[in-house]
Structure formats: structure tokens, C-alpha cells
Design a protein around this motif. Structure first.
Motif, PDB file in Angstrom:
ATOM      1  N   PHE A  32      30.181  42.145  44.630  1.00 22.03           N
ATOM      2  CA  PHE A  32      29.988  41.618  45.981  1.00 22.03           C
ATOM      3  C   PHE A  32      28.485  41.571  46.241  1.00 22.03           C
ATOM      4  CE2 PHE A  32      29.276  42.793  50.489  1.00 22.03           C
ATOM      5  CZ  PHE A  32      29.857  41.684  51.095  1.00 22.03           C
ATOM      6  N   TYR A  33      27.982  40.421  46.672  1.00 18.06           N
ATOM      7  CA  TYR A  33      26.539  40.284  46.887  1.00 18.06           C
ATOM      8  C   TYR A  33      26.195  39.986  48.332  1.00 18.06           C
ATOM      9  CZ  TYR A  33      26.360  40.052  41.833  1.00 18.06           C
ATOM     10  OH  TYR A  33      26.482  40.339  40.511  1.00 18.06           O
ATOM     11  N   ASP A  34      25.220  40.740  48.824  1.00 15.87           N
ATOM     12  CA  ASP A  34      24.741  40.512  50.187  1.00 15.87           C
ATOM     13  C   ASP A  34      23.285  40.964  50.198  1.00 15.87           C
ATOM     14  OD1 ASP A  34      24.577  39.946  52.791  1.00 15.87           O
ATOM     15  OD2 ASP A  34      25.647  41.711  53.498  1.00 15.87           O
ATOM     16  N   LYS A  35      23.015  42.205  50.569  1.00 14.12           N
ATOM     17  CA  LYS A  35      21.655  42.725  50.507  1.00 14.12           C
ATOM     18  C   LYS A  35      21.189  42.891  49.059  1.00 14.12           C
ATOM     19  CE  LYS A  35      20.815  43.196  54.873  1.00 14.12           C
ATOM     20  NZ  LYS A  35      19.757  42.420  55.528  1.00 14.12           N
ATOM     21  N   GLU A  36      22.167  43.160  48.181  1.00 19.77           N
ATOM     22  CA  GLU A  36      21.834  43.333  46.762  1.00 19.77           C
ATOM     23  C   GLU A  36      21.110  42.103  46.212  1.00 19.77           C
ATOM     24  OE1 GLU A  36      25.968  45.269  47.203  1.00 19.77           O
ATOM     25  OE2 GLU A  36      24.620  43.954  48.301  1.00 19.77           O
ATOM     26  N   LEU A  37      21.505  40.947  46.760  1.00 26.78           N
ATOM     27  CA  LEU A  37      20.929  39.693  46.337  1.00 26.78           C
ATOM     28  C   LEU A  37      19.427  39.664  46.601  1.00 26.78           C
ATOM     29  CD1 LEU A  37      22.469  37.164  45.349  1.00 26.78           C
ATOM     30  CD2 LEU A  37      22.275  36.271  47.639  1.00 26.78           C
ATOM     31  N   ILE A  38      19.073  40.140  47.781  1.00 20.99           N
ATOM     32  CA  ILE A  38      17.667  40.203  48.184  1.00 20.99           C
ATOM     33  C   ILE A  38      16.881  41.087  47.214  1.00 20.99           C
ATOM     34  CG2 ILE A  38      16.089  41.051  49.992  1.00 20.99           C
ATOM     35  CD1 ILE A  38      17.577  38.581  50.781  1.00 20.99           C
ATOM     36  N   ALA A  39      17.475  42.234  46.909  1.00 20.64           N
ATOM     37  CA  ALA A  39      16.788  43.184  46.022  1.00 20.64           C
ATOM     38  C   ALA A  39      16.536  42.542  44.661  1.00 20.64           C
ATOM     39  CB  ALA A  39      17.632  44.444  45.880  1.00 20.64           C
ATOM     40  N   GLN A  40      17.550  41.857  44.127  1.00 18.30           N
ATOM     41  CA  GLN A  40      17.382  41.193  42.828  1.00 18.30           C
ATOM     42  C   GLN A  40      16.322  40.111  42.887  1.00 18.30           C
ATOM     43  OE1 GLN A  40      20.444  39.905  40.266  1.00 18.30           O
ATOM     44  NE2 GLN A  40      22.011  41.225  41.166  1.00 18.30           N
ATOM     45  N   ALA A  41      16.361  39.344  43.975  1.00 17.03           N
ATOM     46  CA  ALA A  41      15.401  38.260  44.139  1.00 17.03           C
ATOM     47  C   ALA A  41      13.983  38.817  44.188  1.00 17.03           C
ATOM     48  CB  ALA A  41      15.711  37.484  45.417  1.00 17.03           C
ATOM     49  N   ALA A  42      13.825  39.912  44.894  1.00 15.66           N
ATOM     50  CA  ALA A  42      12.504  40.524  45.049  1.00 15.66           C
ATOM     51  C   ALA A  42      11.916  40.893  43.691  1.00 15.66           C
ATOM     52  CB  ALA A  42      12.605  41.751  45.942  1.00 15.66           C
ATOM     53  N   LYS A  43      12.765  41.472  42.862  1.00 19.64           N
ATOM     54  CA  LYS A  43      12.286  41.919  41.554  1.00 19.64           C
ATOM     55  C   LYS A  43      11.865  40.742  40.684  1.00 19.64           C
ATOM     56  CE  LYS A  43      15.317  45.864  41.765  1.00 19.64           C
ATOM     57  NZ  LYS A  43      16.726  46.166  41.499  1.00 19.64           N
ATOM     58  N   PRO A 106      32.932  36.110  37.847  1.00 22.38           N
ATOM     59  CA  PRO A 106      33.550  36.149  39.172  1.00 22.38           C
ATOM     60  C   PRO A 106      32.776  37.050  40.132  1.00 22.38           C
ATOM     61  CG  PRO A 106      35.203  36.448  37.471  1.00 22.38           C
ATOM     62  CD  PRO A 106      33.869  36.449  36.783  1.00 22.38           C
ATOM     63  N   CYS A 107      32.641  36.615  41.373  1.00 19.99           N
ATOM     64  CA  CYS A 107      31.945  37.431  42.371  1.00 19.99           C
ATOM     65  C   CYS A 107      32.195  36.853  43.757  1.00 19.99           C
ATOM     66  CB  CYS A 107      30.443  37.487  42.093  1.00 19.99           C
ATOM     67  SG  CYS A 107      29.618  35.888  42.189  1.00 19.99           S
ATOM     68  N   ILE A 108      31.801  37.608  44.764  1.00 22.41           N
ATOM     69  CA  ILE A 108      31.874  37.146  46.153  1.00 22.41           C
ATOM     70  C   ILE A 108      30.476  37.244  46.756  1.00 22.41           C
ATOM     71  CG2 ILE A 108      32.835  37.646  48.444  1.00 22.41           C
ATOM     72  CD1 ILE A 108      35.415  38.493  47.003  1.00 22.41           C
ATOM     73  N   ILE A 109      30.041  36.171  47.384  1.00 21.56           N
ATOM     74  CA  ILE A 109      28.691  36.108  47.939  1.00 21.56           C
ATOM     75  C   ILE A 109      28.764  35.754  49.422  1.00 21.56           C
ATOM     76  CG2 ILE A 109      26.393  35.070  47.725  1.00 21.56           C
ATOM     77  CD1 ILE A 109      27.248  34.116  44.882  1.00 21.56           C
ATOM     78  N   VAL A 110      28.164  36.603  50.249  1.00 24.50           N
ATOM     79  CA  VAL A 110      28.199  36.367  51.698  1.00 24.50           C
ATOM     80  C   VAL A 110      26.885  35.758  52.181  1.00 24.50           C
ATOM     81  CG1 VAL A 110      28.356  37.476  53.960  1.00 24.50           C
ATOM     82  CG2 VAL A 110      29.845  38.207  52.107  1.00 24.50           C
ATOM     83  N   GLY A 111      26.965  34.703  52.979  1.00 25.46           N
ATOM     84  CA  GLY A 111      25.794  34.111  53.623  1.00 25.46           C
ATOM     85  C   GLY A 111      24.827  33.406  52.683  1.00 25.46           C
ATOM     86  N   ARG A 112      23.631  33.146  53.186  1.00 21.72           N
ATOM     87  CA  ARG A 112      22.529  32.558  52.406  1.00 21.72           C
ATOM     88  C   ARG A 112      22.844  31.181  51.817  1.00 21.72           C
ATOM     89  NH1 ARG A 112      19.481  36.899  52.904  1.00 21.72           N
ATOM     90  NH2 ARG A 112      20.754  38.690  53.345  1.00 21.72           N
ATOM     91  N   CYS A 113      23.669  30.412  52.507  1.00 26.56           N
ATOM     92  CA  CYS A 113      23.993  29.038  52.074  1.00 26.56           C
ATOM     93  C   CYS A 113      24.527  28.993  50.640  1.00 26.56           C
ATOM     94  CB  CYS A 113      22.780  28.115  52.140  1.00 26.56           C
ATOM     95  SG  CYS A 113      22.091  27.882  53.783  1.00 26.56           S
ATOM     96  N   ALA A 114      25.194  30.072  50.208  1.00 29.06           N
ATOM     97  CA  ALA A 114      25.643  30.128  48.810  1.00 29.06           C
ATOM     98  C   ALA A 114      26.600  28.974  48.479  1.00 29.06           C
ATOM     99  CB  ALA A 114      26.306  31.476  48.510  1.00 29.06           C
TER     100      ALA A 114
END
Lengths: 205, 205
Positions: A32-43, A106-114
Motif C-alpha cells: 500500500f503506497y501513500d506517504k511511503e511513496l514520498i519517502a521513496q521519491a525523496a531518496k 500488485p499494489c494499491i496507491i492512494v492519491g497523487r493522480c496515480a
């Protein structure tokens, strides 16, 4: 499990869309991706994580709205690399991360125009969750600790912000039925049943 | 069977919304209303059935749009009883019939702003069916015998007409996710699966 197991979720604030996504991912045993996405992007981008978190927080007030609408980028005052405004860099980096995690499985992504970022993947389903105002206000107060002061106005303002962000980047219309594969009112069916129904939906596709 | 067995269906032309409703009603063993509604309304109102059929056909061209927008009623030229324009009389009579059949028990009703007419019934669920343009064109040609000449333009025109009619009478926004309990893209999930999913939905509520 069907091959269609990438699900993107758009949602009104207070509708429980994020919780529905988290629970469905748990039940299906997929990330499940939400804030985790931001963290990955930052890195990956070379920016410090603090800058991303700051930008993400700013999305909650009108600054990002101005940024998105080009007010800041027009002056160039917030441009950091070449001609690309900061907010567009963030969008681009986030989109790359979304595409990468979707490639991984497979995954679920919330928000961010995914849904828009993954629009060319046939194995990606999109859902939009909304709810009536009373349900949303109650959830915002009970689950997120919002004060009751002008709660309706604040939720409406957040809807406007999400719509502006989504419409600007996707060229589509936030909350319009035809933009999504399925939409649900969580106040009518309930959070638990929404999870069950979406699991059914993914199995049927 | 749950108590929530009144289902109203709004739909884009060519999306298969009517067929989904008919099949679901068959499967659940409950009545399905569409043209039948017009026939019942005609009998109860004292108008001849021909007048209703004529009005219904006219809805397919721009005359009804003008009527709905008040162009004709403003001149009074088409008023038939007191101050109420014909098209509003039709809407009122149809709404009465919708309320009556809903009182009689579980059923499925397609079109005619039934979701708006029955908005105060907690046992009524509303769905909106849409589909991508390619799917709709193919269905319109194969199922309804439309010619392929300017097919996209004709479907778009019909969408506009339905939206005008719905928005005018309901004060809501046709095709906007938040106006419906659930919306589905039939081109993504398929007609058969849409029937299965909606049956699940009604069981879960």
C-alpha cells in the motif's frame, strides 16, 4: 488473484478512502503506497526528504494551489533546476516512483493522480471514494482529530484543492464518474463493505 | 435478499445500462421499469398513450431541450392545463408512477431521474453506468442499429440531452460520482460482470 491487482484510489477527505485502501491491501497481502511513496521519491531524486515533506504539508494550504496554477513559477522565484518549477519536478519524480512500484507487482496507491500516471496500463483499476458531508465531518473529527470549528468549510476547501491539483495535472475532472472504473459512496455502503466490494471488483475484472 | 432492493439506473447511451438493469431484475426476480413506466403513467393521467409516446420520442431531439429550458413554456404556447407546461406535467405524472411502483416492492428503474424522485427512501440505491466511446459506438451500431455516420457526435449530443434533463429536474449533476451510490464503467468490467457486481452491492447494503 486476477492479473488486475493495481488499484489507484482517489477520495474526498473524510470519506475513508485511505483506510479502505489500507485494509484492502492488507487483506490481499499486497503493498500500500501513500506517504511511503514520498519517502521513496525523496531518496531517488537527490532532494532531502525534508523538502518533500514540507511540500506535501504545503499542499494542505493555498500555497500549492498557487504553485500549481503557475503563479509562483511564472515569476521564476521558486524554480530550482533549469526551467522546471519545483512543483512540477515533484510531480515528475512522484510519477516515476508510481510507475516503478506498479512495475514491481500488485499494489494499491492512494492519491497523487496515480490513475492518470498509470492510464496506459490495462492491469490498473481506478476507484473514487466519496461520502455525504455528515459522515465526512464525523470521520474528520473522530479519526483525524479535526476540531469542529468550520469543519464543513474546511472539508469543502480541501475538496477544491484536490480537484485543482488533479484537474491541472491530468486534464481530467476530479470526482466525475467517467474518469474512474468504479466509484462508491462509503457513507451508503460502509467502510467494511466497500473493502469487500472492491475485492470482488478486482476478482471480476 | 436485503431490504435494499430498489435500484435506479442512470446511464450514458450505448453503455449497456438498460441491459444491465433488465438482466439484474431477471436474475433477482423483480420488476424492471422503463417504457412500461410510460404506459402506466399514460393510463393514470388521462392523457392518451400516444401523447406520452410522442413526448418520449421528442426527448431524442432538441425540442425537449427547449421545453425543459423553458423556451416554450415562457410563451405559454404549449401549456395544456392551467399554468403547468406539458413537459412538467409529464415529469410530475412519471414521478408519481415511480413512487407508486417503489411502494409496491423491490424493483429496478432505468432513467427518468428516478434516483432524484426516490431520494428520500433509504431503501433505494442509485447507480450510474458509463463506458468508453469505442465501446458505446460499437454497442449503438450492433445492438440498436444506429448507422455509423457521425456516431460519436450523436452519442455526445444524447449525453448532453440526458444531462440537461437530469440537471434541470434534479438540481444535481448528471454523471458526477457524488450524486450516485455507485458508478461503473461497463467497458472495463463487461456487462455480465456489472450484473454480478451490482447484485453483490445490493446484498452488502
Amino acid at each position: 488473484m486476477s492479473k488486475h491487482t493495481i488499484l489507484t484510489i482517489g477520495r474526498q477527505v473524510g470519506s475513508g478512502g485511505r483506510e479502505i485502501g489500507r485494509r484492502l491491501a492488507e487483506q490481499m497481502g499486497i503493498p500500500f503506497y501513500d506517504k511511503e511513496l514520498i519517502a521513496q521519491a525523496a531518496k531517488k531524486s537527490g532532494f532531502s526528504q525534508e523538502i518533500f515533506e514540507e511540500a506535501d504539508e504545503k499542499a494542505a494550504n493555498s500555497l500549492l494551489y498557487s504553485l500549481v496554477m503557475g503563479v509562483y513559477s511564472a515569476t521564476g522565484s521558486l524554480r530550482v533546476t533549469g526551467d522546471e518549477p519545483l512543483v512540477e519536478q515533484l510531480f515528475r519524480v512522484q510519477s516515476e516512483v508510481i510507475r516503478e512500484v506498479a512495475d514491481q507487482g500488485p499494489c494499491i496507491i492512494v492519491g497523487r493522480c496515480a490513475d492518470y500516471v498509470l492510464r496506459n496500463r490495462a492491469d490498473c483499476a481506478s476507484v473514487f471514494i466519496h461520502a455525504d458531508m455528515e459522515f465526512r465531518c464525523r470521520r474528520a473529527v473522530e479519526q483525524y482529530g479535526f476540531s469542529e470549528y468550520k469543519i464543513r468549510e474546511r472539508l469543502q476547501k480541501e475538496d477544491k484543492r484536490r480537484a485543482s491539483y488533479y484537474n491541472f495535472y491530468s486534464g481530467k475532472e476530479w470526482g466525475k464518474a467517467r474518469e474512474y472504473d468504479i466509484t462508491l459512496s462509503s457513507s451508503k455502503i460502509g467502510i467494511d463493505n466497500a473493502v469487500l466490494l472492491l475485492e470482488q471488483y478486482l476478482k471480476l475484472r
